[in-house]
Design a protein around this motif. Structure first.
Motif, mmCIF file in Angstrom:
data_model
loop_
_atom_site.group_PDB
_atom_site.id
_atom_site.type_symbol
_atom_site.label_atom_id
_atom_site.label_comp_id
_atom_site.label_asym_id
_atom_site.label_seq_id
_atom_site.Cartn_x
_atom_site.Cartn_y
_atom_site.Cartn_z
ATOM 1 N N TRP A 111 -6.216 5.903 -9.219
ATOM 2 C CA TRP A 111 -6.032 5.938 -7.770
ATOM 3 C C TRP A 111 -7.309 6.463 -7.117
ATOM 4 O O TRP A 111 -8.044 7.247 -7.733
ATOM 5 C CB TRP A 111 -4.861 6.839 -7.379
ATOM 6 C CG TRP A 111 -3.551 6.355 -7.891
ATOM 7 C CD1 TRP A 111 -2.889 6.781 -8.994
ATOM 8 C CD2 TRP A 111 -2.749 5.306 -7.321
ATOM 9 N NE1 TRP A 111 -1.718 6.081 -9.160
ATOM 10 C CE2 TRP A 111 -1.603 5.167 -8.144
ATOM 11 C CE3 TRP A 111 -2.876 4.480 -6.202
ATOM 12 C CZ2 TRP A 111 -0.613 4.230 -7.871
ATOM 13 C CZ3 TRP A 111 -1.881 3.552 -5.926
ATOM 14 C CH2 TRP A 111 -0.770 3.435 -6.747
ATOM 15 N N GLY A 170 -0.455 8.703 -6.401
ATOM 16 C CA GLY A 170 0.344 7.575 -6.846
ATOM 17 C C GLY A 170 1.832 7.773 -6.663
ATOM 18 O O GLY A 170 2.614 6.839 -6.874
ATOM 19 N N ARG A 228 0.828 -1.203 0.000
ATOM 20 C CA ARG A 228 0.000 0.000 0.000
ATOM 21 C C ARG A 228 0.863 1.254 0.000
ATOM 22 O O ARG A 228 2.056 1.215 0.341
ATOM 23 C CB ARG A 228 -0.920 0.001 1.230
ATOM 24 C CG ARG A 228 -1.843 -1.189 1.276
ATOM 25 C CD ARG A 228 -2.546 -1.333 2.608
ATOM 26 N NE ARG A 228 -3.387 -0.193 2.913
ATOM 27 C CZ ARG A 228 -4.090 -0.073 4.042
ATOM 28 N NH1 ARG A 228 -4.016 -1.011 4.961
ATOM 29 N NH2 ARG A 228 -4.851 0.985 4.243
ATOM 30 N N LEU A 229 0.254 2.361 -0.384
ATOM 31 C CA LEU A 229 0.903 3.666 -0.271
ATOM 32 C C LEU A 229 0.560 4.280 1.074
ATOM 33 O O LEU A 229 -0.384 3.865 1.747
ATOM 34 C CB LEU A 229 0.426 4.588 -1.394
ATOM 35 C CG LEU A 229 0.626 4.128 -2.840
ATOM 36 C CD1 LEU A 229 0.200 5.235 -3.792
ATOM 37 C CD2 LEU A 229 2.050 3.695 -3.106
ATOM 38 N N THR A 286 -0.957 -0.793 -4.252
ATOM 39 C CA THR A 286 -0.087 -0.548 -5.402
ATOM 40 C C THR A 286 -0.605 -1.339 -6.606
ATOM 41 O O THR A 286 -1.385 -2.284 -6.458
ATOM 42 C CB THR A 286 1.351 -0.985 -5.097
ATOM 43 O OG1 THR A 286 1.375 -2.414 -4.914
ATOM 44 C CG2 THR A 286 1.882 -0.301 -3.844
ATOM 45 N N THR A 306 5.571 3.796 -0.399
ATOM 46 C CA THR A 306 4.874 2.598 0.059
ATOM 47 C C THR A 306 4.854 2.575 1.585
ATOM 48 O O THR A 306 5.662 3.225 2.254
ATOM 49 C CB THR A 306 5.546 1.324 -0.471
ATOM 50 O OG1 THR A 306 6.926 1.339 -0.096
ATOM 51 C CG2 THR A 306 5.417 1.234 -1.974
#
Length: 409
Positions: free
Chosen positions: A374, A380, A299-300, A324, A384
């Motif tokens: 997104w 984006g 994930r971000l 992601t 991460t």
């Protein structure tokens, strides 16, 4: 001293008495509502209500409404035995000339597409429980509003809500049981549906099975409804989705296939204990996938204090966010592999096949990923979730790293 309720103490209601109270409930309110709808989930209570209602209507025990519309919620996540039974019952309803509308969320709001295409993390019970509203409630309300627009009068929605089905729901019933002049034994009647776009003030709801015990539901589904004299319904398969012969004893409930909100897959485990459904075993891999996709490396996260539109700082700086692209593709391939494994065995055994992600949904997921889609508020370019960085607090204060990676080396 606690007052004993209608449902406690004394002699318990017998099956015939429960049916008689249901008849009284419907006779009391149907004359005021010529157009009737039912929100059907395919589960035990709503299926019992649906088949009882149609049987009573066809045998002249209750008034036949001017129109009857059944709204079946297709979340695309139902347990296969439950969905297979629903499809058979739909055929039986349509043979009787009864309208059935299958209600589904728009493509981009469907469970698998929303997660694997748009990148929204799987729902959880704390901060991100988006699924029930999005894939069931909102589509159902939209379908009811569209149908309601065809009628000049108010609409009566029949539900399968029962006392004791849910402790939280029971509290709500107790708070409103005397609302709108409903009398004891006449079901839970409300003149106005909770606020919803296009429905305000035009819908009443009635729960004529409010007084049914769970043993009555199973007695009806397993022994009464399948008989020709009570409608010749294909309801026996529903018991499979709730644990077969043990369903009544364990007071079983079902949820979505691989539900990420449940601690255990009890419903699926019950199904897998029955020889005819053991080929669904690969479904046990879905919940571990949802847990894996919540991990930081997939994930971000926000790099610093996030400013809201009003200029204030968000309550959860450096919050974890969407999946992601690599994680989404990994999830897609895992789900498709589960589907292929099940359907290969289903064809070999001549058993029902499953559809976790159909061709249109797969194409849309890949299209959203290719378009670098997104969720709102994400660009984006965020790091991460497993990236080590300075801690940012809600007040904007920053806690520097004690060691940089170069120093640690």
């Amino acid at each position: 001293m606690k007052q004993v309720s209608f449902f406690e103490g004394g002699q318990r209601l017998q099956m015939t008495e429960s049916i008689e109270l249901t008849i009284q409930s419907l006779q009391a309110y149907l004359p005021d509502h010529p157009d009737v709808g039912m929100a059907w989930s395919g589960g035990k209570d709503s299926t019992a209500m649906l088949t009882v209602f149609v049987w009573l209507m066809e045998t002249g025990r209750i008034q036949r409404p001017r129109s009857l519309t059944i709204f079946l919620a297709d979340t695309r996540m139902e347990l296969l035995p439950l969905w297979a039974a629903a499809m058979q019952i739909i055929d039986e309803l349509r043979e009787r000339g009864i309208r059935v509308d299958i209600v589904m969320a728009p493509m981009d709001k469907r469970f698998m597409v929303y997660i694997l295409g748009r990148g929204v993390p799987p729902p959880n019970n704390n901060t991100l429980r988006w699924c029930t509203r999005q894939i069931k409630i909102d589509p159902m309300q939209a379908a009811i509003a569209e149908r309601l627009a065809e009628f000049p009068d108010n609409f009566l929605m029949i539900t399968g809500v029962r006392q004791g089905e849910s402790a939280i729901r029971d509290q709500r019933i107790e708070m409103s049981c005397g609302k709108d002049g409903a009398e004891c034994g006449q079901g839970w009647y409300q003149k106005v549906l909770p606020e919803a776009k296009g429905l305000r003030g035009r819908i009443a709801t009635l729960a004529p099975l409010l007084h049914w015990r769970v043993c009555h539901v199973w007695e009806w589904l397993k022994h009464w409804a399948p008989k020709e004299e009570f409608g010749d319904w294909s309801t026996a398969m529903i018991a499979d989705a709730y644990g077969g012969d043990e369903a009544e004893e364990i007071n079983a409930r079902t949820g979505c296939t691989g539900c990420p909100l449940a601690q255990e897959d009890k419903a699926l485990d019950g199904v897998l204990r029955m020889p005819q459904w053991t080929y669904l075993e690969p479904l046990k891999g879905i919940r571990p996938l949802w847990r894996e996709l919540r991990e930081p490396q997939h994930r971000l996260k926000k790099a610093g204090a996030e400013r809201l539109k009003d200029g204030s700082i968000a309550k959860n700086p450096q919050r974890m966010g969407p999946l992601t692209f690599e994680a989404r593709l990994m999830g897609l391939e895992r789900i498709l592999a589960i589907q292929i494994a099940i359907n290969t065995e289903a064809r070999a055994q001549r058993r029902p096949e499953i559809s976790l992600i159909n061709a249109d949904e797969e194409a849309r997921i890949r299209e959203l990923i290719a378009a670098e889609t997104w969720p709102d508020g994400w660009e984006g370019d965020e790091p991460t979730g497993d990236t080590i960085m300075e801690t940012v607090y809600q007040n904007g204060a920053v806690q520097p790293l004690l060691f940089h990676s170069s120093e640690a080396a």
